[in-house]
Design a protein around this motif. Structure first.
Motif, short mmCIF file in Angstrom:
data_model
loop_
_atom_site.label_atom_id
_atom_site.label_comp_id
_atom_site.label_asym_id
_atom_site.label_seq_id
_atom_site.Cartn_x
_atom_site.Cartn_y
_atom_site.Cartn_z
N VAL A 10 -9.51 1.28 11.84
CA VAL A 10 -9.22 2.91 11.76
C VAL A 10 -7.69 2.88 10.61
O VAL A 10 -7.80 2.54 9.47
N VAL A 11 -6.87 1.48 11.31
CA VAL A 11 -5.86 1.32 10.60
C VAL A 11 -6.71 0.20 9.03
O VAL A 11 -5.87 1.48 8.22
N ASN A 12 -7.60 -0.37 9.53
CA ASN A 12 -7.42 -0.70 7.68
C ASN A 12 -8.60 0.30 7.18
O ASN A 12 -8.04 -0.15 6.13
N GLU A 13 -8.71 1.42 7.58
CA GLU A 13 -9.83 2.13 6.96
C GLU A 13 -8.29 2.97 6.16
O GLU A 13 -9.23 3.28 5.11
N ALA A 14 -8.24 3.00 6.46
CA ALA A 14 -6.61 4.57 6.15
C ALA A 14 -6.29 3.52 5.16
O ALA A 14 -5.36 4.28 3.57
N LEU A 15 -5.79 2.78 5.34
CA LEU A 15 -4.90 0.94 4.43
C LEU A 15 -5.42 1.84 3.44
O LEU A 15 -5.14 1.51 2.12
N ARG A 16 -7.25 0.74 3.27
CA ARG A 16 -7.64 0.46 2.49
C ARG A 16 -8.07 2.17 0.90
O ARG A 16 -7.72 2.27 0.02
N LEU A 17 -8.24 3.44 2.44
CA LEU A 17 -8.38 4.28 1.25
C LEU A 17 -6.83 5.47 0.79
O LEU A 17 -6.91 5.89 -0.44
N GLY A 18 -5.60 4.77 1.20
CA GLY A 18 -4.56 5.26 0.94
C GLY A 18 -3.99 4.02 -0.16
O GLY A 18 -3.81 4.66 -1.47
N LEU A 19 -4.23 2.45 -0.04
CA LEU A 19 -4.54 2.09 -1.42
C LEU A 19 -4.81 2.13 -2.66
O LEU A 19 -4.22 2.29 -3.42
N HIS A 20 -6.26 3.22 -2.50
CA HIS A 20 -7.27 3.15 -3.97
C HIS A 20 -6.74 4.69 -3.96
O HIS A 20 -6.72 4.83 -5.74
N ALA A 21 -6.11 5.28 -3.34
CA ALA A 21 -6.03 6.48 -3.71
C ALA A 21 -4.07 6.35 -4.40
O ALA A 21 -4.09 6.99 -5.62
N MET A 22 -3.40 5.43 -4.67
CA MET A 22 -2.57 4.66 -5.34
C MET A 22 -2.48 4.00 -6.55
O MET A 22 -2.33 4.72 -7.10
N ALA A 23 -4.15 3.43 -6.29
CA ALA A 23 -4.05 2.88 -7.72
C ALA A 23 -4.98 3.88 -8.39
O ALA A 23 -5.04 3.46 -9.68
N HIS A 24 -5.66 5.01 -7.68
CA HIS A 24 -6.40 6.05 -8.42
C HIS A 24 -6.31 7.15 -7.79
O HIS A 24 -7.26 8.32 -7.85
N PRO A 25 -5.08 7.95 -8.93
CA PRO A 25 -4.26 9.23 -8.16
C PRO A 25 -5.05 9.94 -8.97
O PRO A 25 -5.37 10.18 -9.70
#
Length: 85
Positions: A29-44
């Motif tokens: 869950v932590v890894n998935e949340a980090l992946r989603l957060g990084l993707h959202a930061m890279a593609h606002p």
């Protein structure tokens, strides 16, 4: 990769609750949340552009609006000339 992180207490609790609810390991869950957060930061997400209209007044007599670009160019030239003085 193994690392040590200090996670905010409320964020950690939310992650644990999400892991419990989804039936997934905490680490996943932590890894998935980090992946989603990084993707959202890279593609606002794009924000809507809102233009507020302004009244420009009535049309002045004696101006031919078919030649509006020429009028705008002349006004711009005058403004630039005044800045240079």
């Amino acid at each position: 990769m193994r690392t040590t992180l200090t996670i905010d207490e409320k964020v950690g609790a939310a992650l644990q609750e999400t892991a419990r609810r989804m039936g997934k390991p905490y680490k996943a869950v932590v890894n998935e949340a980090l992946r989603l957060g990084l993707h959202a930061m890279a593609h606002p997400s794009a924000r809507a552009y809102h233009l507020v209209p302004s009244a420009l007044g009535d049309v002045r007599t004696g101006l031919n609006l078919d030649k509006a670009p020429a009028i705008a160019e002349a006004l711009e030239d005058d403004a630039i000339a005044q800045k240079l003085m």
